[in-house]
Design a protein around this motif. Structure first.
Motif, PDB file in Angstrom:
ATOM      1  N   LYS A  96       0.838  -1.185   0.000  1.00 11.76           N
ATOM      2  CA  LYS A  96       0.000   0.000   0.000  1.00 11.76           C
ATOM      3  C   LYS A  96       0.877   1.240   0.000  1.00 11.76           C
ATOM      4  O   LYS A  96       1.880   1.314   0.715  1.00 11.76           O
ATOM      5  CB  LYS A  96      -0.920   0.020   1.227  1.00 11.76           C
ATOM      6  N   HIS A  97       0.484   2.201  -0.824  1.00  9.19           N
ATOM      7  CA  HIS A  97       1.265   3.434  -0.930  1.00  9.19           C
ATOM      8  C   HIS A  97       1.236   4.182   0.390  1.00  9.19           C
ATOM      9  O   HIS A  97       0.175   4.374   0.986  1.00  9.19           O
ATOM     10  CB  HIS A  97       0.703   4.324  -2.035  1.00  9.19           C
ATOM     11  N   GLU A 348      -6.383   8.058 -15.803  1.00 10.52           N
ATOM     12  CA  GLU A 348      -5.263   8.692 -15.090  1.00 10.52           C
ATOM     13  C   GLU A 348      -5.566  10.142 -14.733  1.00 10.52           C
ATOM     14  O   GLU A 348      -5.193  10.612 -13.649  1.00 10.52           O
ATOM     15  CB  GLU A 348      -4.014   8.594 -15.964  1.00 10.52           C
ATOM     16  N   MET A 365       1.107   1.508 -12.857  1.00  9.20           N
ATOM     17  CA  MET A 365       0.071   1.755 -11.864  1.00  9.20           C
ATOM     18  C   MET A 365      -0.326   3.225 -11.868  1.00  9.20           C
ATOM     19  O   MET A 365       0.525   4.104 -11.739  1.00  9.20           O
ATOM     20  CB  MET A 365       0.568   1.365 -10.466  1.00  9.20           C
ATOM     21  N   ARG A 367      -1.616   6.494 -10.252  1.00  6.90           N
ATOM     22  CA  ARG A 367      -1.574   7.030  -8.893  1.00  6.90           C
ATOM     23  C   ARG A 367      -2.984   7.357  -8.394  1.00  6.90           C
ATOM     24  O   ARG A 367      -3.825   7.820  -9.148  1.00  6.90           O
ATOM     25  CB  ARG A 367      -0.704   8.284  -8.843  1.00  6.90           C
ATOM     26  N   GLY A 368      -3.195   7.116  -7.104  1.00  6.51           N
ATOM     27  CA  GLY A 368      -4.478   7.409  -6.497  1.00  6.51           C
ATOM     28  C   GLY A 368      -5.596   6.528  -6.994  1.00  6.51           C
ATOM     29  O   GLY A 368      -6.771   6.905  -6.917  1.00  6.51           O
ATOM     30  N   SER A 369      -5.254   5.343  -7.500  1.00  8.80           N
ATOM     31  CA  SER A 369      -6.251   4.457  -8.079  1.00  8.80           C
ATOM     32  C   SER A 369      -5.771   3.026  -7.950  1.00  8.80           C
ATOM     33  O   SER A 369      -4.597   2.760  -7.689  1.00  8.80           O
ATOM     34  CB  SER A 369      -6.484   4.820  -9.549  1.00  8.80           C
ATOM     35  N   ASP A 370      -6.701   2.080  -8.146  1.00  9.60           N
ATOM     36  CA  ASP A 370      -6.324   0.675  -8.153  1.00  9.60           C
ATOM     37  C   ASP A 370      -6.199   0.129  -9.570  1.00  9.60           C
ATOM     38  O   ASP A 370      -6.104  -1.076  -9.777  1.00  9.60           O
ATOM     39  CB  ASP A 370      -7.338  -0.164  -7.363  1.00  9.60           C
ATOM     40  N   SER A 372      -4.337  -0.658 -13.067  1.00 13.20           N
ATOM     41  CA  SER A 372      -2.967  -0.939 -13.505  1.00 13.20           C
ATOM     42  C   SER A 372      -2.986  -1.647 -14.848  1.00 13.20           C
ATOM     43  O   SER A 372      -3.920  -2.406 -15.155  1.00 13.20           O
ATOM     44  CB  SER A 372      -2.226  -1.811 -12.483  1.00 13.20           C
ATOM     45  N   ASP A 401      -3.793   6.445   0.937  1.00 14.73           N
ATOM     46  CA  ASP A 401      -4.046   6.060  -0.450  1.00 14.73           C
ATOM     47  C   ASP A 401      -4.315   4.560  -0.498  1.00 14.73           C
ATOM     48  O   ASP A 401      -3.501   3.776  -0.945  1.00 14.73           O
ATOM     49  CB  ASP A 401      -2.837   6.436  -1.312  1.00 14.73           C
ATOM     50  N   GLU A 404      -4.086   2.651  -3.822  1.00 14.90           N
ATOM     51  CA  GLU A 404      -2.870   2.837  -4.614  1.00 14.90           C
ATOM     52  C   GLU A 404      -1.761   1.940  -4.100  1.00 14.90           C
ATOM     53  O   GLU A 404      -1.518   1.858  -2.889  1.00 14.90           O
ATOM     54  CB  GLU A 404      -2.437   4.295  -4.576  1.00 14.90           C
ATOM     55  N   HIS A 406       2.397   0.646  -4.612  1.00 14.14           N
ATOM     56  CA  HIS A 406       3.708   0.837  -5.219  1.00 14.14           C
ATOM     57  C   HIS A 406       4.441  -0.493  -5.133  1.00 14.14           C
ATOM     58  O   HIS A 406       4.286  -1.237  -4.165  1.00 14.14           O
ATOM     59  CB  HIS A 406       4.494   1.982  -4.560  1.00 14.14           C
TER      60      HIS A 406
END
Length: 434
Positions: A96-97, A348, A365, A367-370, A372, A401, A404, A406
């Motif tokens: 998790k970010h 995006e 991926m 950003r701020g979303s699931d 990918s 987040d 999101e 990483h």
């Protein structure tokens, strides 16, 4: 792929769960070659070779068959065979970010209620079977964050400002190896990790604390140990190029060098481990790049970025460039199909994206979303990755987040013998209290 069997007790209380994007059907096997009377007479040494080829989920399920198979994870002879013949698995490991805001809030609150422990859960993604697995990091102490990955090991770095403590972890077997603390105080440095068959290299660069309230990208510290008996405990240092800006926090290892993005303006910084120096590589179309990311794929360095030439008659796109062997020239190797890019850019919405590469795969991926995307370099194919079923919220909520992720390139390994070199340092494992 079937699920990890939750009833299998893994070493050091590491537990798995799994989810796949498709439902498999079971068929009755009537082939006489699968007759149990034949397979029951197979010599143990041949059975061990078959088991060594199993992917990690199947291996851990197989451990419940009998006591001998359960004990294979602790058998030196089997692990030696596994190291020699086991195929490489180009997987990804996501977390998790964790934004800087959540870090500052958590440390200022000093709640001490152990909630940061919930961050120590990873999500393995198998790009071949499009399957998700969940794995816990129960032994990682509070106050650490994942920073790099190489050779089956995950490098965790301490969050607190000051000299950095680093831990190398093999999540499949629950092993932890602590490195000596760095010599210079830093805030959020960029971390590079390279684990080879007989050596370990770690580089920590940037975010030097020049006062309690200010940081500056000044220096690099390197840790090295190898089977030849040579080691350097952060004794190798070098200066970073002037006016460099390291924001990604990660380094990519490719061709005996560490690479990282330099911002404002965009360029690529390369650190030669043997020569102990940095050099600047000009990025392609640097004036028109957005959200550039560096990834390693099949041993080569690849730059992934959106291209936006607003004043020219060139359609916006997402492109991939490969760094050539000369080390200075980039060649475009792929461009996202225009229809897919239109769909991608709508999702995006200018928030940017992050990328991670492993083997022939590159994951992108938003950003701020699931959401990918997965790109297969060999097949030149693009596909959307199913959202991780273990991450709830799917977006930004309550300062976290939650949707999101990483990620890191991760090669699951039951054994990483090079970590035994760290035992030569005779370092007492430090006790960390959150």
């Amino acid at each position: 792929m079937e699920a990890f069997n939750a009833a299998i007790p893994l070493p050091s209380s590491y537990t798995f769960a799994t989810s796949t994007s498709s439902t498999s059907s079971t068929n009755t096997i009537t082939n006489p070659w699968m007759d149990s009377r034949i397979w029951s007479k197979l010599p143990q040494r041949l059975l061990d070779r078959v088991i060594a080829f199993l992917p990690p989920p199947a291996f851990f399920r197989a451990r419940c068959v009998c006591r001998r198979w359960y004990a294979l994870l602790f058998s030196n002879s089997f692990l030696e065979l596994y190291i020699q013949i086991s195929p490489r698995h180009h997987w990804f490991l996501f977390f998790k970010h964790k934004s800087l805001k959540s870090y500052i809030y958590r440390n200022n609150s000093s709640s001490g209620n152990g909630q940061s422990r919930t961050n120590f859960e990873g999500y393995l993604f198998d790009p071949h079977d499009i399957a998700w697995y969940r794995i816990s990091f129960a032994l990682i102490p509070p106050g650490f964050s994942p920073a790099a990955s190489s050779g089956g090991l995950i490098c965790w770095v301490s969050d607190e400002a000051g000299t950095k403590s680093l831990i190398l972890c093999n999540p499949l077997v629950g092993s932890l190896s602590q490195l000596p603390p760095t010599l210079r105080p830093r805030l959020f440095p960029s971390i590079g990790l390279a684990v080879g068959p007989s050596s370990i290299d770690v580089a920590v660069a940037g975010d030097d604390l020049i006062s309690p309230f200010a940081v500056k990208n000044l220096s690099t510290e390197c840790f090295h140990i190898d089977a030849g008996g040579f080691y350097s405990l952060w004794g190798t240092t070098s200066s970073l190029p002037r006016l460099c800006s390291l924001e990604s926090g990660q380094m990519i290892y490719a061709g005996d060098k560490f690479y990282c993005m330099n911002y404002s303006p965009f360029s690529v910084l390369a650190y030669d481990i043997a020569a102990n120096n940095w050099r600047n590589i000009q990025a392609p179309m640097r004036r028109f790049l957005r959200s550039p990311s560096l990834v390693e794929s099949t041993g080569k360095l690849i730059l992934v970025a959106a291209v936006e030439k607003s004043k020219l008659n060139v359609p916006k796109s997402l492109r991939l460039w490969g760094l050539q062997s000369c080390g200075t020239t980039w060649v475009e190797i792929e461009r996202m199909p225009q229809q897919l890019y239109i769909q991608f850019s709508e999702l995006e919405a200018g928030r940017g994206f992050n990328c991670v590469g492993h083997g022939e795969f590159i994951a992108i991926m938003i950003r701020g979303s699931d959401k990918s995307l997965l790109f297969d370099i060999c097949r030149k194919s693009w596909q959307w990755i199913p959202p991780c079923p273990y991450v709830h919220g799917g977006g930004v909520s309550s300062g976290d987040d939650s949707g999101e992720l990483h990620g890191f390139a991760y090669e699951p390994r039951l054994a990483v013998p090079v970590t035994a070199l760290l035992d030569q340092l005779t370092l007492p494992f430090q006790s960390f209290n959150g």
